[in-house]
Design a protein around this motif. Structure first.
Motif, PDB file in Angstrom:
ATOM      1  N   LYS A 145      32.935  27.909  34.071  1.00  0.00           N
ATOM      2  CA  LYS A 145      33.551  29.407  33.699  1.00  0.00           C
ATOM      3  C   LYS A 145      32.427  30.502  33.955  1.00  0.00           C
ATOM      4  O   LYS A 145      33.027  31.484  34.079  1.00  0.00           O
ATOM      5  CB  LYS A 145      34.038  29.171  32.237  1.00  0.00           C
ATOM      6  N   TYR A 176      30.899  30.797  36.447  1.00  0.00           N
ATOM      7  CA  TYR A 176      31.144  31.366  37.735  1.00  0.00           C
ATOM      8  C   TYR A 176      32.139  32.152  37.804  1.00  0.00           C
ATOM      9  O   TYR A 176      32.236  32.989  38.865  1.00  0.00           O
ATOM     10  CB  TYR A 176      31.184  29.914  38.691  1.00  0.00           C
ATOM     11  N   THR A 177      32.977  32.145  36.827  1.00  0.00           N
ATOM     12  CA  THR A 177      34.096  33.230  36.761  1.00  0.00           C
ATOM     13  C   THR A 177      33.740  34.498  36.294  1.00  0.00           C
ATOM     14  O   THR A 177      34.524  35.453  36.236  1.00  0.00           O
ATOM     15  CB  THR A 177      35.423  32.637  36.381  1.00  0.00           C
ATOM     16  N   LYS A 178      32.620  34.640  35.086  1.00  0.00           N
ATOM     17  CA  LYS A 178      32.401  35.583  34.634  1.00  0.00           C
ATOM     18  C   LYS A 178      31.023  36.425  34.707  1.00  0.00           C
ATOM     19  O   LYS A 178      31.065  37.544  34.685  1.00  0.00           O
ATOM     20  CB  LYS A 178      32.437  35.175  32.937  1.00  0.00           C
ATOM     21  N   GLU A 199      35.708  28.589  46.633  1.00  0.00           N
ATOM     22  CA  GLU A 199      37.210  28.794  47.226  1.00  0.00           C
ATOM     23  C   GLU A 199      37.300  27.835  48.619  1.00  0.00           C
ATOM     24  O   GLU A 199      38.098  27.227  48.715  1.00  0.00           O
ATOM     25  CB  GLU A 199      37.321  30.056  47.690  1.00  0.00           C
ATOM     26  N   ASN A 242      44.148  26.162  42.239  1.00  0.00           N
ATOM     27  CA  ASN A 242      42.845  26.866  41.993  1.00  0.00           C
ATOM     28  C   ASN A 242      42.430  27.626  43.169  1.00  0.00           C
ATOM     29  O   ASN A 242      41.465  28.116  43.074  1.00  0.00           O
ATOM     30  CB  ASN A 242      41.804  25.921  41.244  1.00  0.00           C
ATOM     31  N   VAL A 293      41.635  31.161  42.390  1.00  0.00           N
ATOM     32  CA  VAL A 293      40.849  31.794  41.485  1.00  0.00           C
ATOM     33  C   VAL A 293      39.764  32.746  42.028  1.00  0.00           C
ATOM     34  O   VAL A 293      39.227  32.570  43.178  1.00  0.00           O
ATOM     35  CB  VAL A 293      39.998  30.515  40.722  1.00  0.00           C
ATOM     36  N   GLU A 294      39.618  33.833  41.129  1.00  0.00           N
ATOM     37  CA  GLU A 294      38.491  34.450  41.606  1.00  0.00           C
ATOM     38  C   GLU A 294      37.073  34.217  41.007  1.00  0.00           C
ATOM     39  O   GLU A 294      37.089  34.342  39.724  1.00  0.00           O
ATOM     40  CB  GLU A 294      38.900  36.109  41.063  1.00  0.00           C
ATOM     41  N   TRP A 295      36.120  34.013  41.946  1.00  0.00           N
ATOM     42  CA  TRP A 295      34.773  33.515  41.660  1.00  0.00           C
ATOM     43  C   TRP A 295      33.759  34.760  41.396  1.00  0.00           C
ATOM     44  O   TRP A 295      33.984  35.603  42.256  1.00  0.00           O
ATOM     45  CB  TRP A 295      34.518  32.296  42.417  1.00  0.00           C
ATOM     46  N   LYS A 296      32.958  34.988  40.434  1.00  0.00           N
ATOM     47  CA  LYS A 296      32.140  36.106  40.374  1.00  0.00           C
ATOM     48  C   LYS A 296      30.997  36.027  40.932  1.00  0.00           C
ATOM     49  O   LYS A 296      30.226  36.889  41.391  1.00  0.00           O
ATOM     50  CB  LYS A 296      32.207  36.602  38.810  1.00  0.00           C
TER      51      LYS A 296
END
Length: 444
Positions: A222, A224-226, A266, A279, A282-285
Motif C-alpha cells: 500500500k 507504493y499507492t500512497k 502495472e 489490479n 491500480v494507480e501507483w504513486k
C-alpha cells in the motif's frame, strides 16, 4: 530470573549521571556481560521469526512475551520458544496490546518487526517503560516520528537501536576500516541504494495485495499507492553514514530527490496476469526509480537509489571514493593510488583479507547460517550485548532518525519538483563533538 537486569536501578543511575541528556546519552554504566536478558517480540512474520530463531540459539536470552495479531504467526512463534526448551511465553493477539507487553516487569528489551506504521509507536512504548528498543527498518515514516523517537530516548535514558543489518556486512565493514585508516584519502563521494526486484513480495501468487494476501503484500504494497519517495533507504545509507562519520563530526545537510514515472508494477501485472487483471488499473504513486542526492557538512555527496519495481538483479550499488582511490561493489574491485596499477582495477579479495573486521574474524563461526550472510547475527548480538552491559547501542537513536528521515524528506523534495530540503539536526548540535560508537574491531 536471577541474573536479569534491574531496569529501575538503571533508570535511577541514568538520571543521576545525566544519561537522559542529549549531549551525553547512554554511557556505559558497568560491565554486566555475564547477564541473561529477557526479550519480548512484536511482530513475528518472516522477519520477526528470523530474529526469534536467532535469539533462541543463544544461551543468554529468554523470551517472555510475543505479540502478533496473526494467530498462525503467533502460535508458530510460541511453539518455537517451547521447542527451544524455554517456558511458553505469554502471547498477545491484539495489535493494540503493545503497551501491555511493554509494561511487563520481566522484559529488558523488545524486538520490533511489525509493519512499518507500528515501528515508532511500539519503540516509544518500549522506551517509556524502561526497555531497550530494537526496531526494524525504517524506524519512522515521518519527520515528526523521527523527533518523537529522539525525544523519548533522551527523556527516558533508554537506547533505541534500528536493526540495520547491512552495516555489519563483511565487505562494507572492511571498507569502513579502509576509510578510517586513510586508504581512500579524504572522502569525497559515496553511492548506495536498494536495487531489488520486490514484485514477488509486493503481490501474492494471484497478483493481489492487501490484508490477508500474505506476509509483506498484506501491508507493504500500500505504500507504493500512497507515497512517492525513497521508502527504504537505510540498507544503503547506514554503511555510508559510518564511512562519513555522520552524527559524529559530520552530518547530512540537504537532499534533492527525483522520481521517474511509475510503470513497473502495472507492467508486471499485465505481463503475468493479463490486461484484464483486476489490479491492472491500480494507480501507483511511487516512481520506479527514486534518485536522491545528499550533501554533508564536510562537503561530500551521496547518491541513493531506490529501484524495486522493475526486473533486475539485486544490488546495493555501493561506492566509496576519496582523494586517493575508490571501491565499487558491483565490480568487486578497488583502485588505490600508490598501490594499484595506474588506471587499473584490483580485485577486492586481498583488501578484504587485509582490512577484515575483527568482529568477523572472531565471530565468523557463530554468525554462520544466521541469515543474510551472517549479518543478522552481528546486529542481534550488538543489541543483546548492549543490554547486558547496560550500555549505548553501537547504532543509536540519532542514527535511526537521520537514516529514516530520508523517506519523508525525499517525498517532500519530489513533491516540490526536486527542490533542496534541509535535514533536521536530531543531535541539536552535538554531532560536532560526538565520538564514534560503531567499531568493526570492537567487542560487539
Amino acid at each position: 530470573m536471577e541474573n536479569r537486569i534491574n531496569r529501575k536501578d538503571f533508570l535511577k543511575t541514568s538520571a543521576v549521571t545525566g544519561l537522559g541528556l542529549s549531549m551525553a546519552p547512554f554511557s556505559v554504566l558497568r560491565g554486566q556481560d555475564d547477564r541473561t536478558i529477557s526479550l519480548g517480540f512484536m511482530g513475528v512474520g518472516s522477519r520477526g521469526t528470523s530474529h526469534l530463531r536467532g535469539m533462541l540459539q543463544r544461551d543468554d536470552v529468554q523470551v517472555n512475551a510475543i505479540l502478533d495479531p496473526n494467530e498462525e504467526n503467533l502460535n508458530r512463534a510460541l511453539k518455537m520458544v517451547e521447542e527451544a526448551g524455554q517456558e511458553r511465553p505469554d502471547g498477545y493477539s491484539n495489535k493494540e496490546e503493545y503497551n501491555d507487553l511493554c509494561q511487563r516487569d520481566d522484559l529488558d528489551g523488545v524486538i520490533i518487526a511489525s509493519p512499518w506504521v507500528y515501528h515508532t509507536r511500539q519503540a516509544v512504548a518500549a522506551m517509556k517503560n524502561g526497555k531497550y528498543a530494537g526496531v526494524e527498518v525504517p524506524a519512522a515514516l515521518t519527520i515528526e516520528d523521527c523527533w518523537e523517537l529522539v525525544h523519548t530516548s533522551e527523556r527516558t535514558g533508554m537506547p533505541c537501536m534500528m536493526l540495520e543489518n547491512v552495516c555489519y556486512r563483511r565487505d562494507v565493514m572492511a571498507v569502513l576500516n579502509m576509510v578510517r585508516e586513510g586508504l581512500f584519502g579524504e572522502m569525497i563521494h559515496a553511492r548506495c541504494g536498494y536495487q531489488h526486484d520486490l514484485t514477488p513480495f509486493i503481490f501474492n501468487e494471484d497478483l493481489e495485495f492487501g490484508p490477508g494476501t500474505g506476509s509483506v503484500s498484506s501491508w507493504r504494497t500500500k505504500h507504493y499507492t500512497k507515497r512517492n519517495g525513497d521508502h527504504y533507504p537505510t540498507h544503503g545509507i547506514g554503511p555510508v553514514a559510518h564511512w562519513l562519520d555522520i552524527n559524529r563530526g559530520n552530518r547530512f545537510v540537504k537532499l534533492t530527490s527525483h522520481a521517474t514515472k511509475s510503470r513497473g508494477l502495472e507492467s508486471h501485472i499485465k505481463y503475468y496476469g493479463g490486461e484484464d487483471h483486476p489490479n491492472a488499473d491500480v494507480e501507483w504513486k511511487t516512481g520506479d526509480i527514486i534518485t536522491t542526492t545528499i550533501t554533508t557538512a564536510e562537503g561530500e555527496t551521496i547518491i541513493v537509489t531506490l529501484d524495486t519495481t522493475l526486473p533486475r538483479p539485486y544490488s546495493l550499488g555501493f561506492r566509496a571514493q576519496g582523494t586517493n582511490g575508490l571501491w565499487e561493489l558491483e565490480r568487486d574491485a578497488v583502485h588505490i593510488r600508490g598501490r594499484s596499477e595506474a588506471h587499473r582495477w584490483e580485485e577486492f579479495d586481498k583488501y578484504q583479507d587485509e582490512f577484515d573486521a575483527d568482529l568477523w574474524k572472531r565471530l565468523e563461526q557463530e554468525a554462520e547460517g544466521s541469515g543474510h550472510g551472517g549479518m543478522d547475527y552481528f546486529v542481534r548480538n550488538a543489541f543483546v550485548e548492549s543490554i547486558k552491559r547496560q550500555a549505548s547501542t553501537p547504532q543509536d537513536v540519532y542514527d535511526a532518525a537521520a537514516w529514516s528521515v530520508i523517506l519523508p524528506l525525499s517525498e517532500n523534495s519530489i513533491a516540490a519538483g526536486g527542490s533542496p530540503v534541509e535535514f533536521p539536526d536530531f543531535t541539536s548540535g552535538q554531532w560536532i563533538n560526538n565520538k564514534r560508537i560503531f567499531d568493526p574491531n570492537g567487542e560487539y
